[in-house]
Design an enzyme around this catalytic site. Structure first.
Site, short mmCIF file in Angstrom:
data_model
loop_
_atom_site.label_atom_id
_atom_site.label_comp_id
_atom_site.label_asym_id
_atom_site.label_seq_id
_atom_site.Cartn_x
_atom_site.Cartn_y
_atom_site.Cartn_z
N LYS A 167 -53.60 27.61 35.16
CA LYS A 167 -53.09 28.52 35.98
C LYS A 167 -54.31 28.97 36.54
O LYS A 167 -54.85 29.22 37.96
CB LYS A 167 -52.62 29.83 35.21
CG LYS A 167 -50.83 29.12 34.77
CD LYS A 167 -50.30 30.69 34.91
CE LYS A 167 -48.51 29.76 35.02
NZ LYS A 167 -47.45 30.42 34.10
N LYS A 221 -44.85 17.27 35.18
CA LYS A 221 -44.29 17.80 34.35
C LYS A 221 -43.13 18.72 35.40
O LYS A 221 -43.57 18.88 35.75
CB LYS A 221 -45.03 19.35 33.44
CG LYS A 221 -43.79 19.60 32.48
CD LYS A 221 -44.08 20.81 31.90
CE LYS A 221 -43.79 22.15 32.67
NZ LYS A 221 -43.44 23.22 32.28
N LYS A 237 -40.86 24.48 38.42
CA LYS A 237 -40.73 25.02 39.88
C LYS A 237 -41.66 25.39 40.30
O LYS A 237 -41.20 24.51 41.39
CB LYS A 237 -40.08 26.31 39.60
CG LYS A 237 -38.94 26.73 38.70
CD LYS A 237 -38.94 28.13 38.37
CE LYS A 237 -38.51 28.36 37.08
NZ LYS A 237 -37.92 29.11 36.20
#
Ligand code: AMP
Ligand code: TRP
Length: 330
Positions: free
Chosen positions: A114, A194, A197
């Site tokens: 992130k 992966k 969203k």
């Protein structure tokens, strides 16, 4: 209820649920309701560690609750709650912060990812994310945590924090264990990263059959199978993973055999998958539509969930206050 072991899991209200969430975590969340007292959280404070639109937050939370219930979380048996409504989660997180070395958090893979994805928003919440997650779980003394395999490092950290707390202050918390889905990781339509969203590579739970086919028909399979006459390698194909998650064993075996002998092409294989995937999701979609038209009921479930969850969390915090020497003031 009293004698049942507890389960906790959380999902972030950050968009529609996809088949990765469903297969990796939700199926277990649903089946564990048989034998455990399950508490499932819509973890809004976690969703706030990346930029979010406050105008969308309430709707995202309600949508998430609808998806949970449509998929099979039964609010009569389990607790469905919004994380921020039980303030004991963040209160316990603070206490856990004081025993968690920063070096443990800097090593967490999701933090590193992130940090790269949002270089202009590397906030404290992002670093502290796993500590709040540990608090979510242990504030209910949960012993089992159904999740996809990307959450394993978080669970390991939770266990380390528990060990540290128990040995520093005395035993309060059990060490929770992850319960992985039979298929614990689904890749996205690109077959590389992966399903997620944030990467826009998903098949969502509320997709129509046409939309689902559009995505499946163009989804990447075994990249080395260039022509219909080339034999494929099912183990190198993300679609085969999806088959394992949605198709019966005979069909999985059939597709594996016929793919590896070039008996069927990828489109044939995908057509079988479509029927099975849509077949499982159609009743969920029907329930979604019903629940979406009864918002009052959904708000009511979350209110009751807050009450039930808070009752348990308060008791745990009493134990914690005792161990850390502040119980006379609470
Ligand atoms: P999230 O969407 O990140 O809130 O994830 C909710 C749950 O779904 C977590 O338990 C994740 O481990 C699981 N999950 C998310 N994406 C996948 C995936 N692609 N495959 C398997 N499990 C997943
Ligand atoms: N980190 C989880 C995810 O992104 C969500 C989560 C928050 C969670 N708290 C939790 C999962 C506690 C299990 C238990 O998917």
């Amino acid at each position: 209820m009293a004698d049942k072991k507890r389960v906790f899991s959380g999902i972030q209200p950050s968009g529609r649920l996809h088949i990765g969430n469903y297969v990796g975590a939700m199926r277990n969340m649903i089946s564990l309701q048989e034998d455990y007292y399950c508490i499932y959280g819509i973890v809004d404070y976690h969703a706030m560690t990346v930029r979010f639109d406050p105008k969308e937050m309430e709707k995202s939370i309600v949508d998430c609750a609808v998806d949970y219930m449509a998929a099979g979380i039964d609010p009569e048996r389990s607790v469905l709650m919004v994380q921020s409504t039980v303030s004991e989660h963040s209160e316990l997180a603070w206490i856990l912060n004081t025993i968690t070395p920063i070096s443990w958090l800097l090593r967490v893979p999701t933090f590193k990812e992130k940090r790269q994805q949002n270089p202009d928003n590397v906030n404290m919440g992002l670093l502290d994310y796993p500590v709040l997650m540990a608090a979510d779980i242990i504030v209910y003394k949960a012993e089992v945590v159904p999740v996809g395999d990307d959450q394993l490092p978080h669970l390991e950290l939770t266990r380390e924090i528990v060990r540290r707390f128990n040995s520093a202050f005395g035993h309060v918390f059990p060490e929770p264990e992850a319960k992985l889905g039979e298929v614990a990781r689904i890749l996205g339509l690109d077959g590389v990263s992966k399903m997620s969203k944030s990467l826009d590579n998903c098949i969502y739970l509320d997709e129509s059959k046409d939309e689902m086919w559009k995505k499946l028909s163009t989804a990447v399979t075994d990249v080395r199978r260039k022509r219909r006459t080339d034999p494929g390698k099912p183990e190198d194909c993300n679609l085969f993973t999806m088959h394992k998650a949605f198709s019966k064993k005979e069909e999985v075996d059939y597709c594996a055999r016929e793919c590896s002998t070039a008996g069927i092409g990828c489109l044939d294989c995908k057509k079988i998958l479509l029927e099975n995937m849509y077949g499982e999701l159609e009743p969920i979609q029907k329930k979604q539509r019903e629940l979406r038209s009864d918002k009052e009921y959904v708000y009511d479930v979350l209110k009751q969930g807050q009450r039930k969850a808070k009752d348990i969390a308060i008791k745990t915090m009493d134990d914690v206050y005792g161990k850390i020497g502040i119980s006379s003031f609470h």
